[in-house]
Design a protein around this motif. Structure first.
Motif, PDB file in Angstrom:
ATOM      1  N   GLN A  37     -11.443  -7.900  31.753  1.00 26.91           N
ATOM      2  CA  GLN A  37     -12.169  -8.041  30.492  1.00 26.91           C
ATOM      3  C   GLN A  37     -11.241  -8.511  29.369  1.00 26.91           C
ATOM      4  OE1 GLN A  37     -15.105  -5.155  29.497  1.00 26.91           O
ATOM      5  NE2 GLN A  37     -15.949  -6.685  28.136  1.00 26.91           N
ATOM      6  N   THR A  38     -10.046  -7.938  29.301  1.00 30.80           N
ATOM      7  CA  THR A  38      -9.085  -8.339  28.282  1.00 30.80           C
ATOM      8  C   THR A  38      -8.736  -9.818  28.411  1.00 30.80           C
ATOM      9  OG1 THR A  38      -8.155  -6.108  28.156  1.00 30.80           O
ATOM     10  CG2 THR A  38      -6.746  -7.906  27.390  1.00 30.80           C
ATOM     11  N   LEU A  39      -8.465 -10.245  29.630  1.00 30.43           N
ATOM     12  CA  LEU A  39      -8.111 -11.651  29.854  1.00 30.43           C
ATOM     13  C   LEU A  39      -9.294 -12.577  29.570  1.00 30.43           C
ATOM     14  CD1 LEU A  39      -5.955 -11.209  33.056  1.00 30.43           C
ATOM     15  CD2 LEU A  39      -5.152 -12.139  30.872  1.00 30.43           C
ATOM     16  N   ALA A  40     -10.478 -12.191  30.009  1.00 39.84           N
ATOM     17  CA  ALA A  40     -11.664 -13.024  29.770  1.00 39.84           C
ATOM     18  C   ALA A  40     -11.929 -13.169  28.273  1.00 39.84           C
ATOM     19  CB  ALA A  40     -12.883 -12.441  30.486  1.00 39.84           C
ATOM     20  N   GLN A  41     -11.775 -12.080  27.531  1.00 41.65           N
ATOM     21  CA  GLN A  41     -11.983 -12.156  26.076  1.00 41.65           C
ATOM     22  C   GLN A  41     -10.942 -13.065  25.434  1.00 41.65           C
ATOM     23  OE1 GLN A  41     -14.663 -11.027  24.525  1.00 41.65           O
ATOM     24  NE2 GLN A  41     -15.429 -10.132  26.399  1.00 41.65           N
ATOM     25  N   GLU A  42      -9.698 -12.982  25.904  1.00 40.23           N
ATOM     26  CA  GLU A  42      -8.644 -13.846  25.358  1.00 40.23           C
ATOM     27  C   GLU A  42      -8.937 -15.312  25.684  1.00 40.23           C
ATOM     28  OE1 GLU A  42      -3.774 -14.361  25.307  1.00 40.23           O
ATOM     29  OE2 GLU A  42      -4.643 -12.674  26.403  1.00 40.23           O
ATOM     30  N   ILE A  43      -9.385 -15.574  26.902  1.00 40.27           N
ATOM     31  CA  ILE A  43      -9.765 -16.933  27.296  1.00 40.27           C
ATOM     32  C   ILE A  43     -10.867 -17.444  26.377  1.00 40.27           C
ATOM     33  CG2 ILE A  43     -10.983 -18.259  29.093  1.00 40.27           C
ATOM     34  CD1 ILE A  43      -9.420 -16.434  31.161  1.00 40.27           C
ATOM     35  N   CYS A  44     -11.871 -16.623  26.154  1.00 36.54           N
ATOM     36  CA  CYS A  44     -13.002 -17.035  25.324  1.00 36.54           C
ATOM     37  C   CYS A  44     -12.573 -17.342  23.896  1.00 36.54           C
ATOM     38  CB  CYS A  44     -14.103 -15.971  25.358  1.00 36.54           C
ATOM     39  SG  CYS A  44     -14.944 -15.865  26.961  1.00 36.54           S
ATOM     40  N   VAL A  45     -11.728 -16.515  23.310  1.00 36.87           N
ATOM     41  CA  VAL A  45     -11.247 -16.766  21.949  1.00 36.87           C
ATOM     42  C   VAL A  45     -10.456 -18.072  21.905  1.00 36.87           C
ATOM     43  CG1 VAL A  45      -9.636 -15.973  20.149  1.00 36.87           C
ATOM     44  CG2 VAL A  45     -11.275 -14.371  21.167  1.00 36.87           C
ATOM     45  N   GLU A  46      -9.543 -18.235  22.856  1.00 39.22           N
ATOM     46  CA  GLU A  46      -8.733 -19.465  22.879  1.00 39.22           C
ATOM     47  C   GLU A  46      -9.610 -20.705  23.006  1.00 39.22           C
ATOM     48  OE1 GLU A  46      -5.446 -19.971  22.418  1.00 39.22           O
ATOM     49  OE2 GLU A  46      -5.119 -17.834  22.085  1.00 39.22           O
ATOM     50  N   LEU A  47     -10.620 -20.634  23.866  1.00 40.74           N
ATOM     51  CA  LEU A  47     -11.497 -21.789  24.058  1.00 40.74           C
ATOM     52  C   LEU A  47     -12.386 -22.047  22.843  1.00 40.74           C
ATOM     53  CD1 LEU A  47     -12.457 -21.413  27.820  1.00 40.74           C
ATOM     54  CD2 LEU A  47     -10.921 -23.104  26.797  1.00 40.74           C
ATOM     55  N   LYS A  48     -12.851 -20.981  22.207  1.00 41.03           N
ATOM     56  CA  LYS A  48     -13.671 -21.172  21.004  1.00 41.03           C
ATOM     57  C   LYS A  48     -12.852 -21.835  19.903  1.00 41.03           C
ATOM     58  CE  LYS A  48     -16.380 -17.543  19.935  1.00 41.03           C
ATOM     59  NZ  LYS A  48     -16.878 -16.155  19.920  1.00 41.03           N
ATOM     60  N   VAL A  49     -11.629 -21.383  19.708  1.00 43.95           N
ATOM     61  CA  VAL A  49     -10.761 -21.980  18.687  1.00 43.95           C
ATOM     62  C   VAL A  49     -10.460 -23.430  19.050  1.00 43.95           C
ATOM     63  CG1 VAL A  49      -8.428 -21.893  17.684  1.00 43.95           C
ATOM     64  CG2 VAL A  49      -9.770 -19.778  17.935  1.00 43.95           C
ATOM     65  N   HIS A  50     -10.130 -23.668  20.308  1.00 44.83           N
ATOM     66  CA  HIS A  50      -9.788 -25.021  20.755  1.00 44.83           C
ATOM     67  C   HIS A  50     -10.964 -25.981  20.576  1.00 44.83           C
ATOM     68  CE1 HIS A  50      -7.586 -27.966  23.212  1.00 44.83           C
ATOM     69  NE2 HIS A  50      -8.753 -28.232  23.789  1.00 44.83           N
ATOM     70  N   THR A  51     -12.154 -25.562  20.987  1.00 43.78           N
ATOM     71  CA  THR A  51     -13.310 -26.458  20.857  1.00 43.78           C
ATOM     72  C   THR A  51     -13.629 -26.708  19.389  1.00 43.78           C
ATOM     73  OG1 THR A  51     -14.926 -24.652  21.091  1.00 43.78           O
ATOM     74  CG2 THR A  51     -14.338 -25.857  23.098  1.00 43.78           C
ATOM     75  N   LEU A  52     -13.459 -25.705  18.554  1.00 41.82           N
ATOM     76  CA  LEU A  52     -13.730 -25.900  17.124  1.00 41.82           C
ATOM     77  C   LEU A  52     -12.774 -26.911  16.500  1.00 41.82           C
ATOM     78  CD1 LEU A  52     -14.626 -22.274  16.008  1.00 41.82           C
ATOM     79  CD2 LEU A  52     -16.079 -24.295  15.736  1.00 41.82           C
ATOM     80  N   ILE A  53     -11.475 -26.798  16.780  1.00 49.27           N
ATOM     81  CA  ILE A  53     -10.550 -27.746  16.153  1.00 49.27           C
ATOM     82  C   ILE A  53     -10.741 -29.153  16.719  1.00 49.27           C
ATOM     83  CG2 ILE A  53      -8.867 -26.003  15.421  1.00 49.27           C
ATOM     84  CD1 ILE A  53      -6.996 -26.972  17.678  1.00 49.27           C
ATOM     85  N   GLU A  54     -11.121 -29.243  17.983  1.00 50.70           N
ATOM     86  CA  GLU A  54     -11.401 -30.576  18.527  1.00 50.70           C
ATOM     87  C   GLU A  54     -12.651 -31.166  17.876  1.00 50.70           C
ATOM     88  OE1 GLU A  54      -9.485 -31.215  22.901  1.00 50.70           O
ATOM     89  OE2 GLU A  54     -11.447 -30.230  22.865  1.00 50.70           O
TER      90      GLU A  54
END
Length: 170
Positions: A37-54
């Motif tokens: 769960q910790t890793l999945a949440q970290e993945i999700c945050v990283e991807l949300k930030v990445h998609t937003l800046i792109e």
């Protein structure tokens, strides 16, 4: 301010790609529900930030300068990932299909990264052939990334919002 280890906007995005790839590998090796769960949440945050800046900064900077199909496909690929991200964030490792959703998200991201990073034909190769200032773009993206990561730590990021795909309620 920009993180100096990134020479330009593309280097910043590639570093994000490598970070998320490493997180997906850790998830695959994890055995405890808490760790997953910790890793999945970290993945999700990283991807949300990445998609937003792109989507807010990088892609618009190249609209009309590289192939429209390349950009349009990237937005649609992001939307597919966003649906899974929101679902993963709203669930737990005890839920049916949790691991499968993270695995499919990983596969979608691998495909997307390949499309962006392909030598000569990929999005990044097309972007390098333009006259867009990739260093100035890096600075803008790094600033926004810092804002979003701070928001994620304090109040949390909102659900990922699809841009190109219309979600129909069942």
């Amino acid at each position: 301010m920009a993180e100096p280890q990134f020479t330009d906007a593309i280097a910043l995005l590639k570093a994000d790609h490598r970070k998320v790839e490493a997180l997906f590998e850790k998830f695959e090796q994890a055995t405890s529900a808490n760790r997953k769960q910790t890793l999945a949440q970290e993945i999700c945050v990283e991807l949300k930030v990445h998609t937003l800046i792109e989507e807010e900064i990088f892609y618009p900077a190249f609209r009309g300068l590289i192939e429209d199909d390349t950009l349009n496909e990237a937005y649609v690929e992001h939307d597919g990932a966003k649906v899974l991200i929101n679902d993963i964030e709203a669930s737990s490792p005890d839920d049916d299909f949790y691991d499968a959703k993270v695995k499919v998200l990983s596969e979608e991201i691998k495909h997307h990264v390949h499309e962006e990073e392909m030598p000569s034909d990929g999005m990044f190769a097309q972007c390098r052939k333009t006259d867009v200032d990739l260093v100035a773009l890096r600075d803008q993206m790094a600033g926004r990334k810092t804002e979003l990561l701070n928001l994620a730590k304090t109040s949390g990021l909102p659900a990922a919002k699809p841009t190109a795909v219309n979600l129909v309620a069942a």
